[in-house]
Design an enzyme around this catalytic site. Structure first.
Site, PDB file in Angstrom:
ATOM      1  N   CYS A   9      37.975   0.756  75.501  1.00 17.46           N
ATOM      2  CA  CYS A   9      37.045   1.976  76.262  1.00 17.46           C
ATOM      3  C   CYS A   9      35.588   1.800  75.782  1.00 17.46           C
ATOM      4  CB  CYS A   9      37.621   3.167  76.051  1.00 17.46           C
ATOM      5  SG  CYS A   9      37.611   3.862  74.091  1.00 17.46           S
ATOM      6  N   ASN A  12      35.729   3.529  71.607  1.00 15.72           N
ATOM      7  CA  ASN A  12      37.052   3.308  70.586  1.00 15.72           C
ATOM      8  C   ASN A  12      37.219   4.405  69.804  1.00 15.72           C
ATOM      9  OD1 ASN A  12      38.377   0.648  68.390  1.00 15.72           O
ATOM     10  ND2 ASN A  12      39.418   1.807  70.169  1.00 15.72           N
ATOM     11  N   CYS A  14      38.007   7.769  71.498  1.00 16.65           N
ATOM     12  CA  CYS A  14      38.661   8.723  72.152  1.00 16.65           C
ATOM     13  C   CYS A  14      39.885   7.927  73.052  1.00 16.65           C
ATOM     14  CB  CYS A  14      38.018   9.434  73.203  1.00 16.65           C
ATOM     15  SG  CYS A  14      36.680  10.593  72.606  1.00 16.65           S
ATOM     16  N   ARG A  15      39.606   7.503  74.285  1.00 16.07           N
ATOM     17  CA  ARG A  15      40.651   7.034  75.164  1.00 16.07           C
ATOM     18  C   ARG A  15      41.369   5.692  74.692  1.00 16.07           C
ATOM     19  NH1 ARG A  15      36.442   6.250  79.954  1.00 16.07           N
ATOM     20  NH2 ARG A  15      35.022   5.546  77.950  1.00 16.07           N
ATOM     21  N   SER A  16      40.576   4.836  74.203  1.00 13.92           N
ATOM     22  CA  SER A  16      41.464   3.421  73.850  1.00 13.92           C
ATOM     23  C   SER A  16      42.419   3.496  72.683  1.00 13.92           C
ATOM     24  CB  SER A  16      40.610   2.264  73.855  1.00 13.92           C
ATOM     25  OG  SER A  16      39.700   2.298  72.869  1.00 13.92           O
ATOM     26  N   ASP A 128      36.210   9.878  80.616  1.00 20.85           N
ATOM     27  CA  ASP A 128      35.508   9.787  79.407  1.00 20.85           C
ATOM     28  C   ASP A 128      35.391  11.472  78.919  1.00 20.85           C
ATOM     29  OD1 ASP A 128      34.048  10.022  77.139  1.00 20.85           O
ATOM     30  OD2 ASP A 128      32.501   8.627  77.712  1.00 20.85           O
TER      31      ASP A 128
HETATM   32  P1  4NP Z   1      35.599   6.581  74.568  1.00 20.48           P
HETATM   33  O1  4NP Z   1      34.722   7.817  74.482  1.00 20.48           O
HETATM   34  O2  4NP Z   1      35.046   5.643  75.219  1.00 20.48           O
HETATM   35  O3  4NP Z   1      36.654   7.032  75.256  1.00 20.48           O
HETATM   36  O4  4NP Z   1      35.851   6.421  72.923  1.00 20.48           O
HETATM   37  C1  4NP Z   1      33.494   7.920  73.892  1.00 20.48           C
HETATM   38  C2  4NP Z   1      33.079   8.074  72.699  1.00 20.48           C
HETATM   39  C3  4NP Z   1      31.520   8.207  72.146  1.00 20.48           C
HETATM   40  C4  4NP Z   1      30.617   7.933  73.142  1.00 20.48           C
HETATM   41  C5  4NP Z   1      31.118   8.063  74.411  1.00 20.48           C
HETATM   42  C6  4NP Z   1      32.320   7.664  74.961  1.00 20.48           C
HETATM   43  N1  4NP Z   1      29.280   8.070  72.905  1.00 20.48           N
HETATM   44  O5  4NP Z   1      28.520   8.045  73.396  1.00 20.48           O
HETATM   45  O6  4NP Z   1      29.291   8.109  71.600  1.00 20.48           O
END
Ligand code: 4NP
Length: 155
Positions: A9, A12, A14-16, A128
């Site tokens: 993702c 790294n 939340c989703r992955s 997201d």
């Molecule tokens: P992820 O979510 O891609 O599912 O881990 C996010 C985590 C942090 C951010 C964006 C998406 N960020 O902008 O910091």
């Protein structure tokens, strides 16, 4: 035979990492852990070394799934170290695909949007949840469980 799967993702956190933990949980329950290497990474590097987002960990824990991985950024080596790279959204997919096209050597991993394996949604991307409310994390887990089930049927 061992199948090596990398979930990707953006951050790294939340989703992955949740996808990694859900798949590990499911293969353990089926007693087939020895047939898999499962990991996750982000296309961005802002959160490298951090634990997964607390809201994601709490939502997963309520389902009996423990997220323990620490964030890392995807590397060129991952494109050969894994058989299957499963991306959460179109941006991640494009980034990983361009990494594979920009290297001088041929890479072996198959790169696919993870929700191609989901059977109970018409969504093509895992949303997201980072800037949204609690319910976003549960929606992500529902999608990840669905896609993990589909993946295990397919493999
Ligand atoms: P992820 O979510 O891609 O599912 O881990 C996010 C985590 C942090 C951010 C964006 C998406 N960020 O902008 O910091």
């Amino acid at each position: 035979m061992i199948t090596r799967i990398l979930f990707v993702c953006l951050g790294n956190i939340c989703r992955s990492p949740a996808a990694e933990a859900v798949l590990i949980h499911k293969i353990r329950a089926k007693g087939i852990s020895d047939s898999f290497v499962v990991d996750s990474a982000g296309t961005g590097g802002w959160h490298v070394g951090s634990q997964a987002d607390q809201r994601m960990r709490d939502a997963a824990k309520r389902r009996g799934v423990e997220i323990i991985s620490k964030a890392r950024q995807i590397t060129i080596e991952d494109l050969n170290d894994f058989d299957l790279i499963l991306t959460m959204d179109t941006d991640n997919y494009e980034v990983v695909k361009s990494m594979s096209m920009e290297t001088d050597t041929l890479t072996s991993a198959v790169i696919k949007p993870f929700l191609t394996y989901a059977q109970n949604t018409r969504l093509t991307e895992v949303p997201d949840p980072y800037y949204g409310g609690e319910e976003g994390f549960d929606q992500v887990l529902d999608l990840l469980e669905d896609a993990c089930d589909g993946l295990l049927v397919d493999l």
